[in-house]
Design a protein around this motif. Sequence first.
Motif, PDB file in Angstrom:
ATOM      1  N   LEU A   1      -5.369   0.548   1.981  1.00 20.64           N
ATOM      2  CA  LEU A   1      -4.212   0.175   1.181  1.00 20.64           C
ATOM      3  C   LEU A   1      -3.139   1.261   1.234  1.00 20.64           C
ATOM      4  O   LEU A   1      -3.445   2.452   1.250  1.00 20.64           O
ATOM      5  CB  LEU A   1      -4.669  -0.033  -0.258  1.00 20.64           C
ATOM      6  CG  LEU A   1      -3.702  -0.681  -1.237  1.00 20.64           C
ATOM      7  CD1 LEU A   1      -3.321  -2.076  -0.788  1.00 20.64           C
ATOM      8  CD2 LEU A   1      -4.350  -0.735  -2.622  1.00 20.64           C
ATOM      9  N   ARG A   2      -1.860   0.847   1.252  1.00 25.35           N
ATOM     10  CA  ARG A   2      -0.752   1.791   1.303  1.00 25.35           C
ATOM     11  C   ARG A   2       0.237   1.498   0.177  1.00 25.35           C
ATOM     12  O   ARG A   2       0.516   0.337  -0.133  1.00 25.35           O
ATOM     13  CB  ARG A   2      -0.029   1.714   2.652  1.00 25.35           C
ATOM     14  CG  ARG A   2      -0.868   2.185   3.834  1.00 25.35           C
ATOM     15  CD  ARG A   2      -1.083   3.694   3.794  1.00 25.35           C
ATOM     16  NE  ARG A   2      -1.889   4.164   4.913  1.00 25.35           N
ATOM     17  CZ  ARG A   2      -3.176   4.462   4.839  1.00 25.35           C
ATOM     18  NH1 ARG A   2      -3.809   4.324   3.687  1.00 25.35           N
ATOM     19  NH2 ARG A   2      -3.837   4.893   5.890  1.00 25.35           N
ATOM     20  N   ALA A   3       0.755   2.552  -0.406  1.00 23.81           N
ATOM     21  CA  ALA A   3       1.764   2.431  -1.455  1.00 23.81           C
ATOM     22  C   ALA A   3       3.048   3.106  -0.995  1.00 23.81           C
ATOM     23  O   ALA A   3       3.016   4.137  -0.320  1.00 23.81           O
ATOM     24  CB  ALA A   3       1.272   3.081  -2.741  1.00 23.81           C
ATOM     25  N   ILE A   4       4.175   2.519  -1.356  1.00 28.80           N
ATOM     26  CA  ILE A   4       5.481   3.120  -1.107  1.00 28.80           C
ATOM     27  C   ILE A   4       6.035   3.546  -2.462  1.00 28.80           C
ATOM     28  O   ILE A   4       6.067   2.755  -3.409  1.00 28.80           O
ATOM     29  CB  ILE A   4       6.424   2.122  -0.416  1.00 28.80           C
ATOM     30  CG1 ILE A   4       5.853   1.754   0.951  1.00 28.80           C
ATOM     31  CG2 ILE A   4       7.823   2.712  -0.267  1.00 28.80           C
ATOM     32  CD1 ILE A   4       6.522   0.571   1.588  1.00 28.80           C
ATOM     33  N   LEU A   5       6.451   4.795  -2.551  1.00 31.60           N
ATOM     34  CA  LEU A   5       6.877   5.368  -3.818  1.00 31.60           C
ATOM     35  C   LEU A   5       8.398   5.480  -3.850  1.00 31.60           C
ATOM     36  O   LEU A   5       9.030   5.828  -2.850  1.00 31.60           O
ATOM     37  CB  LEU A   5       6.230   6.742  -4.012  1.00 31.60           C
ATOM     38  CG  LEU A   5       4.697   6.732  -3.894  1.00 31.60           C
ATOM     39  CD1 LEU A   5       4.134   8.139  -4.026  1.00 31.60           C
ATOM     40  CD2 LEU A   5       4.069   5.810  -4.937  1.00 31.60           C
ATOM     41  N   ILE A   6       8.981   5.185  -5.009  1.00 36.52           N
ATOM     42  CA  ILE A   6      10.438   5.182  -5.147  1.00 36.52           C
ATOM     43  C   ILE A   6      10.835   5.839  -6.466  1.00 36.52           C
ATOM     44  O   ILE A   6       9.989   6.104  -7.311  1.00 36.52           O
ATOM     45  CB  ILE A   6      11.011   3.747  -5.100  1.00 36.52           C
ATOM     46  CG1 ILE A   6      10.440   2.909  -6.257  1.00 36.52           C
ATOM     47  CG2 ILE A   6      10.717   3.080  -3.759  1.00 36.52           C
ATOM     48  CD1 ILE A   6      11.103   1.554  -6.409  1.00 36.52           C
ATOM     49  N   ASP A   7      12.139   6.082  -6.613  1.00 35.50           N
ATOM     50  CA  ASP A   7      12.762   6.551  -7.854  1.00 35.50           C
ATOM     51  C   ASP A   7      12.443   8.022  -8.124  1.00 35.50           C
ATOM     52  O   ASP A   7      11.565   8.357  -8.910  1.00 35.50           O
ATOM     53  CB  ASP A   7      12.332   5.692  -9.047  1.00 35.50           C
ATOM     54  CG  ASP A   7      13.276   5.873 -10.231  1.00 35.50           C
ATOM     55  OD1 ASP A   7      14.237   6.657 -10.108  1.00 35.50           O
ATOM     56  OD2 ASP A   7      13.057   5.236 -11.276  1.00 35.50           O
TER      57      ASP A   7
END
Length: 343
Positions: free
Chosen positions: A269-275
């Motif tokens: 699983l991969r997560a993209i982080l923002i903000d």
Amino acid sequence: MPTLHGYPLTYPSDAAQRGELRELLMNWRDVARPDQLHSLRLGRRVDGLSPLAWNLDIGSLPGTCAIPLCEHFEWPAQRGRPSVFDTDLEGVHIKIVKPLQTSKPGDVRLSQVYLAMLDHPDASRVVLKIYQGSATKDLDSLYGQSELDWDAVLGRFHSEEWAYLKMVHLQGTVIPHIGGFFEVLLPHGEPAVALLMEYIEGMETSGSTGLPILARDQSNPERAQLLKPMMKALMAGQHAILNCGVLWFDIAARNIKWLQTTPAEWTSLRAILIDFDSASPLYFAWDKFLVLGSVLATLNGDYGFSGEAINAAVKDVLASDQKLATVFRVTSERELELILMEP
């Protein structure tokens, strides 16, 4: 046209002028309708036109890896940078497709986020983040405050610009590609700064669908299989960010975008982080285990995993790979106890 004294890039040093600007912001707050925005025109690009929140060179980093995407985790292939981001976008019009996050009565947000389309030959969907000063919750607190205090409240795009420059090697993997920061003029007459970001196909844009729902659904029989993959994906992202010298605690579900996946692929699983407008420099090694604690708190508070399950999972993850315990500076049982959840 009212005198803006350099706003939104800078703020007046004179207290009386800051008072005038505050009145303008309060007037704009009364007439702004961010959820009804339909189109915008990009003004000049403002990257580098005002001081960054911190120096890019902050010296040696405490216990970080030599390269951000290091051998401690497996990393996905880097997505290609949108070609339109390398063209001159000043004067280009943007059509708003739909709001993703906007201020509403009782839920005021400095940042308004939209899915949008560029009116450009290389047009594609993009994400537009607008730092709308009149929408900040802390606007009333600016009365009588110093120029420095104003920047802390209204100038958070300076922190995000700094963070994206520090994390340039993560763009296209852990974080989105960005197309730059631009001046924009909102329909009610308020100037603002907008960040143009990559839109990623298959990326969740809502907490009400896909993986977030599967994780929160207590009746989902596969829910237990999600905890460790989600934990390791968030640990990987935070480790890469720390390797860039960036400290970031705002790892809430609203700032985590999960790529669409299937049960067979949950182990990768991969997560993209923002903000990253609350990001700051990493100065102290012990902050790293506090960052790991923020990952556990998010899995508990935002995704509903029990403290008991989270504690068992993180102990197993760290015990099975001592290198991970080292990179997050969990060097003793005492430190581990400090970040564990209440059962």
